[in-house]
Design a protein around this motif. Structure first.
Motif, PDB file in Angstrom:
ATOM      1  N   ILE A 272       0.954  -1.446  -0.099  1.00 14.74           N
ATOM      2  CA  ILE A 272       0.090   0.124  -0.076  1.00 14.74           C
ATOM      3  C   ILE A 272       0.918   1.224  -0.108  1.00 14.74           C
ATOM      4  O   ILE A 272       0.564   2.210  -0.786  1.00 14.74           O
ATOM      5  CB  ILE A 272      -0.898   0.111   1.211  1.00 14.74           C
ATOM      6  CG1 ILE A 272      -1.902  -1.289   1.114  1.00 14.74           C
ATOM      7  CG2 ILE A 272      -1.678   1.368   1.250  1.00 14.74           C
ATOM      8  CD1 ILE A 272      -2.757  -1.385   2.403  1.00 14.74           C
ATOM      9  N   LEU A 273       1.916   1.225   0.849  1.00  9.86           N
ATOM     10  CA  LEU A 273       2.673   2.421   1.167  1.00  9.86           C
ATOM     11  C   LEU A 273       3.619   2.547   0.313  1.00  9.86           C
ATOM     12  O   LEU A 273       4.316   3.795   0.099  1.00  9.86           O
ATOM     13  CB  LEU A 273       3.276   2.539   2.417  1.00  9.86           C
ATOM     14  CG  LEU A 273       2.035   2.581   3.700  1.00  9.86           C
ATOM     15  CD1 LEU A 273       2.856   2.652   5.040  1.00  9.86           C
ATOM     16  CD2 LEU A 273       0.955   3.764   3.462  1.00  9.86           C
ATOM     17  N   VAL A 274       4.159   1.610  -0.455  1.00 15.34           N
ATOM     18  CA  VAL A 274       5.506   1.623  -1.373  1.00 15.34           C
ATOM     19  C   VAL A 274       5.354   1.220  -2.770  1.00 15.34           C
ATOM     20  O   VAL A 274       5.199   2.070  -3.723  1.00 15.34           O
ATOM     21  CB  VAL A 274       6.712   0.870  -0.690  1.00 15.34           C
ATOM     22  CG1 VAL A 274       7.710   0.908  -1.949  1.00 15.34           C
ATOM     23  CG2 VAL A 274       7.027   1.294   0.431  1.00 15.34           C
ATOM     24  N   LEU A 275       4.542  -0.115  -3.018  1.00 16.74           N
ATOM     25  CA  LEU A 275       4.524  -0.432  -4.302  1.00 16.74           C
ATOM     26  C   LEU A 275       3.399   0.029  -5.087  1.00 16.74           C
ATOM     27  O   LEU A 275       3.365   0.293  -6.417  1.00 16.74           O
ATOM     28  CB  LEU A 275       4.238  -1.782  -4.376  1.00 16.74           C
ATOM     29  CG  LEU A 275       5.473  -2.938  -3.799  1.00 16.74           C
ATOM     30  CD1 LEU A 275       5.100  -4.497  -3.796  1.00 16.74           C
ATOM     31  CD2 LEU A 275       6.420  -2.862  -5.019  1.00 16.74           C
ATOM     32  N   SER A 276       2.359   0.874  -4.392  1.00 14.28           N
ATOM     33  CA  SER A 276       1.486   1.497  -5.056  1.00 14.28           C
ATOM     34  C   SER A 276       1.830   2.668  -5.746  1.00 14.28           C
ATOM     35  O   SER A 276       1.221   2.902  -6.847  1.00 14.28           O
ATOM     36  CB  SER A 276       0.508   2.058  -3.791  1.00 14.28           C
ATOM     37  OG  SER A 276       1.242   2.876  -3.298  1.00 14.28           O
ATOM     38  N   TRP A 277       2.943   3.340  -5.404  1.00 13.38           N
ATOM     39  CA  TRP A 277       3.399   4.671  -6.275  1.00 13.38           C
ATOM     40  C   TRP A 277       4.731   4.103  -7.073  1.00 13.38           C
ATOM     41  O   TRP A 277       4.975   4.844  -7.964  1.00 13.38           O
ATOM     42  CB  TRP A 277       3.528   5.677  -5.309  1.00 13.38           C
ATOM     43  CG  TRP A 277       4.676   5.486  -4.313  1.00 13.38           C
ATOM     44  CD1 TRP A 277       4.385   5.129  -3.241  1.00 13.38           C
ATOM     45  CD2 TRP A 277       6.066   5.566  -4.487  1.00 13.38           C
ATOM     46  NE1 TRP A 277       5.285   5.078  -2.255  1.00 13.38           N
ATOM     47  CE2 TRP A 277       6.562   5.369  -3.094  1.00 13.38           C
ATOM     48  CE3 TRP A 277       7.072   5.872  -5.314  1.00 13.38           C
ATOM     49  CZ2 TRP A 277       7.821   5.318  -2.824  1.00 13.38           C
ATOM     50  CZ3 TRP A 277       8.538   5.939  -5.166  1.00 13.38           C
ATOM     51  CH2 TRP A 277       8.778   5.708  -3.889  1.00 13.38           C
ATOM     52  N   LEU A 278       5.379   3.310  -6.499  1.00 16.22           N
ATOM     53  CA  LEU A 278       6.600   2.867  -7.094  1.00 16.22           C
ATOM     54  C   LEU A 278       6.502   2.077  -8.340  1.00 16.22           C
ATOM     55  O   LEU A 278       7.418   2.146  -9.234  1.00 16.22           O
ATOM     56  CB  LEU A 278       7.561   1.990  -5.907  1.00 16.22           C
ATOM     57  CG  LEU A 278       9.085   1.608  -6.487  1.00 16.22           C
ATOM     58  CD1 LEU A 278       9.803   2.638  -6.687  1.00 16.22           C
ATOM     59  CD2 LEU A 278       9.698   0.740  -5.402  1.00 16.22           C
ATOM     60  N   THR A 279       5.576   1.262  -8.436  1.00 18.34           N
ATOM     61  CA  THR A 279       5.411   0.223  -9.509  1.00 18.34           C
ATOM     62  C   THR A 279       4.946   1.123 -10.867  1.00 18.34           C
ATOM     63  O   THR A 279       5.832   1.110 -11.842  1.00 18.34           O
ATOM     64  CB  THR A 279       4.259  -0.807  -9.391  1.00 18.34           C
ATOM     65  OG1 THR A 279       4.438  -1.333  -8.050  1.00 18.34           O
ATOM     66  CG2 THR A 279       3.953  -1.479 -10.399  1.00 18.34           C
ATOM     67  N   PRO A 280       4.101   2.023 -10.866  1.00 18.97           N
ATOM     68  CA  PRO A 280       3.996   2.940 -12.024  1.00 18.97           C
ATOM     69  C   PRO A 280       5.231   3.742 -12.480  1.00 18.97           C
ATOM     70  O   PRO A 280       5.521   4.114 -13.491  1.00 18.97           O
ATOM     71  CB  PRO A 280       2.792   3.731 -11.743  1.00 18.97           C
ATOM     72  CG  PRO A 280       2.547   3.873 -10.343  1.00 18.97           C
ATOM     73  CD  PRO A 280       3.155   2.445  -9.577  1.00 18.97           C
ATOM     74  N   LEU A 281       6.063   4.216 -11.406  1.00 19.10           N
ATOM     75  CA  LEU A 281       7.350   4.911 -11.547  1.00 19.10           C
ATOM     76  C   LEU A 281       8.319   4.090 -12.343  1.00 19.10           C
ATOM     77  O   LEU A 281       8.720   4.449 -13.111  1.00 19.10           O
ATOM     78  CB  LEU A 281       7.711   5.330 -10.264  1.00 19.10           C
ATOM     79  CG  LEU A 281       9.288   6.401 -10.288  1.00 19.10           C
ATOM     80  CD1 LEU A 281       8.760   7.500 -11.418  1.00 19.10           C
ATOM     81  CD2 LEU A 281       9.517   6.494  -8.977  1.00 19.10           C
ATOM     82  N   VAL A 282       8.518   2.790 -11.872  1.00 17.52           N
ATOM     83  CA  VAL A 282       9.307   1.853 -12.367  1.00 17.52           C
ATOM     84  C   VAL A 282       8.933   1.502 -13.616  1.00 17.52           C
ATOM     85  O   VAL A 282       9.758   1.528 -14.812  1.00 17.52           O
ATOM     86  CB  VAL A 282       9.496   0.577 -11.320  1.00 17.52           C
ATOM     87  CG1 VAL A 282      10.459  -0.509 -12.222  1.00 17.52           C
ATOM     88  CG2 VAL A 282      10.350   0.988 -10.310  1.00 17.52           C
ATOM     89  N   TYR A 283       7.545   1.360 -13.998  1.00 15.82           N
ATOM     90  CA  TYR A 283       7.024   1.126 -15.358  1.00 15.82           C
ATOM     91  C   TYR A 283       7.532   2.086 -16.442  1.00 15.82           C
ATOM     92  O   TYR A 283       7.967   1.746 -17.484  1.00 15.82           O
ATOM     93  CB  TYR A 283       5.604   0.887 -15.140  1.00 15.82           C
ATOM     94  CG  TYR A 283       4.908   0.499 -16.528  1.00 15.82           C
ATOM     95  CD1 TYR A 283       5.148  -0.527 -17.111  1.00 15.82           C
ATOM     96  CD2 TYR A 283       4.376   1.592 -17.154  1.00 15.82           C
ATOM     97  CE1 TYR A 283       4.317  -0.937 -18.415  1.00 15.82           C
ATOM     98  CE2 TYR A 283       3.515   1.376 -18.667  1.00 15.82           C
ATOM     99  CZ  TYR A 283       3.714   0.273 -19.019  1.00 15.82           C
ATOM    100  OH  TYR A 283       3.168   0.017 -20.132  1.00 15.82           O
TER     101      TYR A 283
END
Length: 450
Positions: A272-283
């Protein structure tokens, strides 16, 4: 007078704990301590929880760290009872944060008392008090091992020597086995340890008869054929003793439950706190860097050697070697973005999805490719023992420097050794320590993170 046993230890400990509970409640939460129900409830629930968890009876060889897991279980279950009180009262004049602080302060006092208790007990024993006199009947390879226990002054044993039919010039040799029976009574021996490998059936039966008809404690050390290890435990199936060759704290239901609850809470927090925003950024960054999917998935072996799909952020170009070849130093398959992801261990974060669904745990042995499992199970002793528990995102071997590429045979051997140690010595505190060191190493940067 030198006392062999201190029967007042348990009453004093219980009294301290109850006084602490009542004093803390009276001083810090006086509004909940003005009626008889609260007072009776706080004291009764403590007595019930400690009784059910067999908290107070202490073994002679117990130390501060020996039964720490049971100590923490008492904290957990009494916390449930403590906070349930305010629901039963129907009103709560204090905030949950304040009550949590009060309870944690109470736990700190209990912990300090536990530290003081074992310190004082050790001082008392080293001064010659609270001891038991012991002898050993029979001499085999186990005698030297058990002498290390007896020679530890903190345990309170007074070792007088051993008996054996093989005559010896050792200063601790007391005579043949037949003379032991007279010696035991003439010298008021408290505990007798018998090597089963050196005694006949008739001699063992005679010793058991002595145990049944006197106040002597007779303990049998089995003829274990050099099979016994620290990881083993003896279980009783009715009256049949059975050796569990690979005992682990994680075999206990409460331990499995605690670890799974922690995994769910920790993984969902990261998702919730990390992957929710990190995933689209890495994409987005990956689209500028190289062709291919966002996630890399690979079949790996987990608990009980069962296969599962392990997920990572893709850090390499797509190739036919991905399922057979580990990443190596200066590996040409690694992309520019991939080097950053791997150096910071960010590429491993999607495995928190594996943790959430139950294929992995936050802490455990790192899962290997199916190809490498088939390779190492034939060449590395005890390799498959690591598959008795769920694989982890990080593990004890990783914080000890055995992560990444297997350069030499000693790398995988030591990795397995640490994985087995983790299996045998697991505790929630060990998990916290491993997580802390993993984060610290990721921030500091690791030499083998490539």
């Amino acid at each position: 007078m030198k006392f062999k046993r201190a029967y007042y230890i348990i009453p004093i400990s219980l009294l301290f704990h109850l006084v602490t509970i009542n004093l803390m409640s009276y001083v810090l939460t006086p509004d909940t301590y003005i009626n008889a129900f609260s007072i009776i409830y706080l004291n009764t629930t403590w007595i019930m929880v400690t009784h059910m968890l067999n908290f107070y009876p202490t073994a002679r060889r117990e130390g501060f760290m020996t039964n720490l897991s049971n100590f923490l279980r008492v904290f957990f279950f009494y916390a449930l009872a403590y906070f349930a009180l305010f629901a039963l009262l129907g009103h709560n004049p204090y905030s949950i944060d304040y009550l949590t602080m009060v309870y944690l302060f109470m736990c700190v006092l209990f912990t300090l008392y536990r530290m003081f208790f074992f310190w004082a007990r050790n001082k008392y024993r080293t001064s010659g008090h609270n001891y038991v006199k012991v002898v050993v009947i029979g001499r085999d390879k186990n005698l030297k091992k058990i002498r290390h226990v007896f020679d530890n002054s903190n345990f309170g044993y007074w070792y007088l020597g051993y008996f054996d039919n093989s005559i010896s010039k050792s200063p601790t040799y007391l005579g043949d086995i037949r003379s032991a029976f007279t010696y035991i009574f003439e010298n008021d021996i408290d505990e007798v340890y018998c090597m089963a490998s050196r005694l006949s059936k008739e001699e063992l039966q005679q010793l058991m008869s002595i145990a049944d008809n006197s106040l002597k404690r007779i303990k049998i050390i089995p003829d274990n054929k050099e099979l016994i290890s620290r990881a083993m435990s003896i279980e009783l199936y009715d009256s049949v003793p059975v050796l569990n060759l690979r005992a682990s704290p994680l075999e206990l239901e409460y331990a499995t439950m605690v670890k799974r609850i922690f995994d769910i809470i920790f993984s969902s927090t990261v998702i919730i706190l990390v992957l929710s925003w990190l995933t689209p950024l890495v994409y987005i960054l990956m689209k500028f860097d190289s062709k291919g999917p966002l996630f890399f998935r690979q079949k790996r072996h987990g608990v009980n050697r069962e296969s599962f799909w392990c997920y990572k952020f893709r850090s390499m170009t797509q190739s036919n070697e991905s399922d057979t070849m580990m990443a190596t130093k200066n590996d040409m398959r690694i992309t520019r973005l991939g080097r950053i992801l791997r150096k910071t261990s960010i590429d491993e974060l999607p495995q928190f999805y594996n943790v959430f669904i139950g294929d992995m745990s936050v802490v455990g042995p790192r899962p290997h490719m199916e190809f490498h499992t088939e390779q190492y199970e034939k060449s590395v002793d005890k390799y498959l023992v690591r598959h008795f528990l769920k694989p982890g995102i990080t593990g004890l071997a990783q914080i000890k420097g055995y992560r990444g590429e297997i350069v030499e045979q000693s790398d995988i051997v030591n990795r397995v050794r640490y994985d087995i140690f983790y299996l045998e010595k697991w505790s929630i505190l060990l998990d916290f320590r491993i997580i802390y060191n993993t984060v610290f190493n990721a921030v500091k940067g690791e030499e083998r993170a490539y």
